[in-house]
Design a protein around this motif. Structure first.
Motif, PDB file in Angstrom:
ATOM      1  N   CYS A  96       0.819  -1.212   0.000  1.00 49.60           N
ATOM      2  CA  CYS A  96       0.000   0.000   0.000  1.00 49.60           C
ATOM      3  C   CYS A  96       0.853   1.263   0.000  1.00 49.60           C
ATOM      4  CB  CYS A  96      -0.960  -0.002   1.185  1.00 49.60           C
ATOM      5  SG  CYS A  96      -0.120  -0.241   2.745  1.00 49.60           S
ATOM      6  N   CYS A  97       2.015   1.217   0.685  1.00 51.99           N
ATOM      7  CA  CYS A  97       2.864   2.405   0.738  1.00 51.99           C
ATOM      8  C   CYS A  97       3.387   2.745  -0.651  1.00 51.99           C
ATOM      9  CB  CYS A  97       4.072   2.174   1.628  1.00 51.99           C
ATOM     10  SG  CYS A  97       3.623   1.794   3.302  1.00 51.99           S
ATOM     11  N   CYS A  98       3.686   1.686  -1.409  1.00 52.63           N
ATOM     12  CA  CYS A  98       4.331   1.897  -2.696  1.00 52.63           C
ATOM     13  C   CYS A  98       3.390   2.617  -3.656  1.00 52.63           C
ATOM     14  CB  CYS A  98       4.756   0.560  -3.282  1.00 52.63           C
ATOM     15  SG  CYS A  98       5.606  -0.456  -2.066  1.00 52.63           S
ATOM     16  N   LYS A  99       2.110   2.471  -3.411  1.00 54.71           N
ATOM     17  CA  LYS A  99       1.158   3.111  -4.315  1.00 54.71           C
ATOM     18  C   LYS A  99       1.163   4.623  -4.110  1.00 54.71           C
ATOM     19  CE  LYS A  99      -2.413   0.086  -3.924  1.00 54.71           C
ATOM     20  NZ  LYS A  99      -3.828  -0.257  -3.888  1.00 54.71           N
ATOM     21  N   LYS A 100       1.265   5.017  -2.826  1.00 51.85           N
ATOM     22  CA  LYS A 100       1.180   6.437  -2.519  1.00 51.85           C
ATOM     23  C   LYS A 100       2.431   7.174  -2.964  1.00 51.85           C
ATOM     24  CE  LYS A 100      -1.579   5.442   1.506  1.00 51.85           C
ATOM     25  NZ  LYS A 100      -1.329   5.011   2.874  1.00 51.85           N
ATOM     26  N   GLN A 101       3.539   6.498  -2.835  1.00 59.62           N
ATOM     27  CA  GLN A 101       4.797   7.171  -3.061  1.00 59.62           C
ATOM     28  C   GLN A 101       5.538   6.507  -4.203  1.00 59.62           C
ATOM     29  OE1 GLN A 101       6.680   7.464   0.732  1.00 59.62           O
ATOM     30  NE2 GLN A 101       8.380   8.606  -0.111  1.00 59.62           N
ATOM     31  N   GLN A 102       6.109   7.314  -5.065  1.00 58.90           N
ATOM     32  CA  GLN A 102       6.919   6.754  -6.130  1.00 58.90           C
ATOM     33  C   GLN A 102       8.203   6.206  -5.511  1.00 58.90           C
ATOM     34  OE1 GLN A 102       5.601   6.737  -9.151  1.00 58.90           O
ATOM     35  NE2 GLN A 102       7.255   5.494  -9.948  1.00 58.90           N
ATOM     36  N   ARG A 103       8.375   4.917  -5.576  1.00 61.14           N
ATOM     37  CA  ARG A 103       9.535   4.335  -4.913  1.00 61.14           C
ATOM     38  C   ARG A 103      10.527   3.806  -5.924  1.00 61.14           C
ATOM     39  NH1 ARG A 103      10.443   4.091  -0.062  1.00 61.14           N
ATOM     40  NH2 ARG A 103       8.892   4.911   1.355  1.00 61.14           N
ATOM     41  N   GLY A 104      11.728   3.621  -5.446  1.00 62.80           N
ATOM     42  CA  GLY A 104      12.744   3.044  -6.302  1.00 62.80           C
ATOM     43  C   GLY A 104      13.875   2.541  -5.443  1.00 62.80           C
ATOM     44  N   ILE A 105      14.823   1.874  -6.079  1.00 62.61           N
ATOM     45  CA  ILE A 105      15.985   1.403  -5.334  1.00 62.61           C
ATOM     46  C   ILE A 105      17.041   2.501  -5.366  1.00 62.61           C
ATOM     47  CG2 ILE A 105      17.697  -0.430  -5.127  1.00 62.61           C
ATOM     48  CD1 ILE A 105      15.930  -2.247  -6.693  1.00 62.61           C
ATOM     49  N   SER A 106      17.610   2.818  -4.229  1.00 64.75           N
ATOM     50  CA  SER A 106      18.696   3.795  -4.201  1.00 64.75           C
ATOM     51  C   SER A 106      19.939   3.149  -4.798  1.00 64.75           C
ATOM     52  CB  SER A 106      18.964   4.241  -2.770  1.00 64.75           C
ATOM     53  OG  SER A 106      19.507   3.160  -2.041  1.00 64.75           O
ATOM     54  N   LYS A 107      20.915   3.994  -5.139  1.00 67.42           N
ATOM     55  CA  LYS A 107      22.105   3.460  -5.770  1.00 67.42           C
ATOM     56  C   LYS A 107      22.835   2.499  -4.832  1.00 67.42           C
ATOM     57  CE  LYS A 107      25.621   5.919  -7.379  1.00 67.42           C
ATOM     58  NZ  LYS A 107      26.270   7.132  -7.887  1.00 67.42           N
ATOM     59  N   GLY A 108      22.918   2.897  -3.564  1.00 67.22           N
ATOM     60  CA  GLY A 108      23.554   2.026  -2.576  1.00 67.22           C
ATOM     61  C   GLY A 108      22.800   0.715  -2.446  1.00 67.22           C
ATOM     62  N   GLY A 109      21.477   0.824  -2.451  1.00 63.50           N
ATOM     63  CA  GLY A 109      20.645  -0.370  -2.338  1.00 63.50           C
ATOM     64  C   GLY A 109      20.856  -1.291  -3.526  1.00 63.50           C
ATOM     65  N   PHE A 110      21.041  -0.685  -4.680  1.00 63.95           N
ATOM     66  CA  PHE A 110      21.246  -1.493  -5.883  1.00 63.95           C
ATOM     67  C   PHE A 110      22.578  -2.231  -5.807  1.00 63.95           C
ATOM     68  CE2 PHE A 110      22.567  -2.048 -10.347  1.00 63.95           C
ATOM     69  CZ  PHE A 110      21.521  -2.828 -10.767  1.00 63.95           C
ATOM     70  N   GLN A 111      23.585  -1.514  -5.309  1.00 69.02           N
ATOM     71  CA  GLN A 111      24.893  -2.153  -5.168  1.00 69.02           C
ATOM     72  C   GLN A 111      24.811  -3.310  -4.174  1.00 69.02           C
ATOM     73  OE1 GLN A 111      27.227   1.245  -5.032  1.00 69.02           O
ATOM     74  NE2 GLN A 111      28.860   0.411  -6.284  1.00 69.02           N
ATOM     75  N   LYS A 112      24.062  -3.071  -3.091  1.00 69.85           N
ATOM     76  CA  LYS A 112      23.871  -4.109  -2.079  1.00 69.85           C
ATOM     77  C   LYS A 112      23.174  -5.312  -2.708  1.00 69.85           C
ATOM     78  CE  LYS A 112      23.056  -2.202   2.083  1.00 69.85           C
ATOM     79  NZ  LYS A 112      22.137  -1.588   3.053  1.00 69.85           N
ATOM     80  N   MET A 113      22.174  -5.007  -3.532  1.00 68.99           N
ATOM     81  CA  MET A 113      21.438  -6.074  -4.189  1.00 68.99           C
ATOM     82  C   MET A 113      22.366  -6.889  -5.089  1.00 68.99           C
ATOM     83  SD  MET A 113      18.520  -5.952  -6.992  1.00 68.99           S
ATOM     84  CE  MET A 113      19.779  -6.186  -8.218  1.00 68.99           C
ATOM     85  N   LEU A 114      23.235  -6.180  -5.817  1.00 65.74           N
ATOM     86  CA  LEU A 114      24.154  -6.884  -6.717  1.00 65.74           C
ATOM     87  C   LEU A 114      25.043  -7.838  -5.931  1.00 65.74           C
ATOM     88  CD1 LEU A 114      25.405  -4.208  -9.276  1.00 65.74           C
ATOM     89  CD2 LEU A 114      23.735  -6.001  -9.636  1.00 65.74           C
ATOM     90  N   THR A 115      25.564  -7.380  -4.789  1.00 59.28           N
ATOM     91  CA  THR A 115      26.477  -8.247  -4.046  1.00 59.28           C
ATOM     92  C   THR A 115      25.726  -9.372  -3.337  1.00 59.28           C
ATOM     93  OG1 THR A 115      26.451  -6.533  -2.352  1.00 59.28           O
ATOM     94  CG2 THR A 115      28.434  -6.694  -3.677  1.00 59.28           C
ATOM     95  N   HIS A 116      24.509  -9.086  -2.847  1.00 57.92           N
ATOM     96  CA  HIS A 116      23.781 -10.133  -2.126  1.00 57.92           C
ATOM     97  C   HIS A 116      23.121 -11.137  -3.056  1.00 57.92           C
ATOM     98  CE1 HIS A 116      23.307  -7.632   1.806  1.00 57.92           C
ATOM     99  NE2 HIS A 116      24.504  -8.127   1.631  1.00 57.92           N
ATOM    100  N   GLU A 117      22.532 -10.644  -4.110  1.00 57.77           N
ATOM    101  CA  GLU A 117      21.680 -11.505  -4.943  1.00 57.77           C
ATOM    102  C   GLU A 117      22.379 -12.009  -6.193  1.00 57.77           C
ATOM    103  OE1 GLU A 117      18.923 -12.278  -3.589  1.00 57.77           O
ATOM    104  OE2 GLU A 117      18.762 -10.701  -2.084  1.00 57.77           O
ATOM    105  N   LEU A 118      23.414 -11.308  -6.627  1.00 58.22           N
ATOM    106  CA  LEU A 118      24.031 -11.689  -7.902  1.00 58.22           C
ATOM    107  C   LEU A 118      25.514 -11.983  -7.737  1.00 58.22           C
ATOM    108  CD1 LEU A 118      22.240  -9.018 -10.058  1.00 58.22           C
ATOM    109  CD2 LEU A 118      21.912 -11.457 -10.271  1.00 58.22           C
ATOM    110  N   ASN A 119      25.885 -12.430  -6.536  1.00 55.72           N
ATOM    111  CA  ASN A 119      27.326 -12.590  -6.298  1.00 55.72           C
ATOM    112  C   ASN A 119      27.951 -13.697  -7.131  1.00 55.72           C
ATOM    113  OD1 ASN A 119      25.755 -14.251  -4.768  1.00 55.72           O
ATOM    114  ND2 ASN A 119      27.219 -14.428  -3.095  1.00 55.72           N
ATOM    115  N   HIS A 120      27.176 -14.708  -7.524  1.00 53.45           N
ATOM    116  CA  HIS A 120      27.762 -15.769  -8.340  1.00 53.45           C
ATOM    117  C   HIS A 120      27.900 -15.355  -9.792  1.00 53.45           C
ATOM    118  CE1 HIS A 120      25.838 -17.857  -4.912  1.00 53.45           C
ATOM    119  NE2 HIS A 120      27.011 -18.463  -4.890  1.00 53.45           N
ATOM    120  N   MET A 121      26.864 -14.654 -10.262  1.00 56.22           N
ATOM    121  CA  MET A 121      26.871 -14.280 -11.675  1.00 56.22           C
ATOM    122  C   MET A 121      27.913 -13.213 -11.961  1.00 56.22           C
ATOM    123  SD  MET A 121      23.050 -14.336 -13.129  1.00 56.22           S
ATOM    124  CE  MET A 121      22.334 -15.940 -13.510  1.00 56.22           C
TER     125      MET A 121
END
Lengths: 100, 123
Positions: free
Chosen positions: B42-67
């Motif tokens: 519900c929060c995401c509807k009210k506010q335009q959300r996105g991944i911050s640059k730091g969050g994206f980097q974190k995502m790359l290391t956590h979720e894509l570390n093998h690739m």
């Protein structure tokens, strides 16, 4: 269709869900890209893929079929991975919409 | 693992490819909802959300570390993050996220095809 989409990599158990997901999307592309030069999908192949592999999501993304038809001649045109990825993105947006 | 065999489709369960797409969508939602948001939709509807640059980097290391162990792919990822600098809105929208993951997937796709060709030649 003799396809090996579900074939497992040696180290697939170590992969994260996201990595496995990306692998599945890639494997599906290669499964259906069987005509002629295999680096691309024809719009016809893409349509088969969407119909057979995305039975639920295709319903959510209404204009998916129309979009595919705009991509060129069903048997001649070759879609690169990027174009396939864009269509998958549309399906993903459809599934985000469904969640609301 | 869900899957459809030989073109026969189970209508009740999501197919393997659908599972994959949903996983990528969920992953976006997980990383974009951090910081003040309760994590519900519900929060995401009210506010335009996105991944911050730091969050994206974190995502790359956590979720894509093998690739991203392959240097070539790592370079590609770094380039993607550099490209984000040019986009000054500071957040990665879903479209941008999808394009970025596609940028990572595309070279892998080429590699897989090359491997398949090689297998064919050796047979």
């Amino acid at each position: 269709m003799g396809c090996k989409c579900c074939k497992k990599n040696k180290n697939s158990e170590e992969l994260t869900d996201v990595e496995r997901a990306i692998e599945i999307v890639i494997n599906n592309f290669h499964c259906y890209a069987v005509k002629g030069r295999k680096e691309g999908l024809t719009p016809g192949e893409l349509k088969d893929l969407v119909g057979q592999r995305l039975p639920h999501l295709a319903k959510g993304a209404v204009c998916l079929d129309e979009k595919i038809e705009c991509l060129g001649d069903a048997d001649e045109a070759k879609l690169q991975f990027g174009e396939y990825w864009d269509i998958m993105g549309d399906a993903a947006k459809g599934c985000r919409g469904q969640k609301k | 693992m869900h899957g459809s065999k030989g073109g026969q489709v189970m209508i009740t369960d999501p197919s393997e490819l659908e599972w994959a797409i949903q996983t990528l969508v969920k992953n976006y939602d997980r990383y974009s909802s951090r910081g003040g948001c309760c994590g519900c939709c519900c929060c995401c509807k009210k506010q335009q959300r996105g991944i911050s640059k730091g969050g994206f980097q974190k995502m790359l290391t956590h979720e894509l570390n093998h690739m991203l162990t392959d240097t070539k792919n790592k370079q590609a990822a770094n380039k993607l993050i550099c490209d984000l600098d040019e986009n000054h809105d500071g957040k990665i929208s879903f479209d941008e996220y999808w394009t970025l993951i596609g940028g990572i997937a595309s070279p892998i796709s080429c590699l897989i095809r090359q491997q398949e060709e090689n297998v064919k030649f050796t047979k």
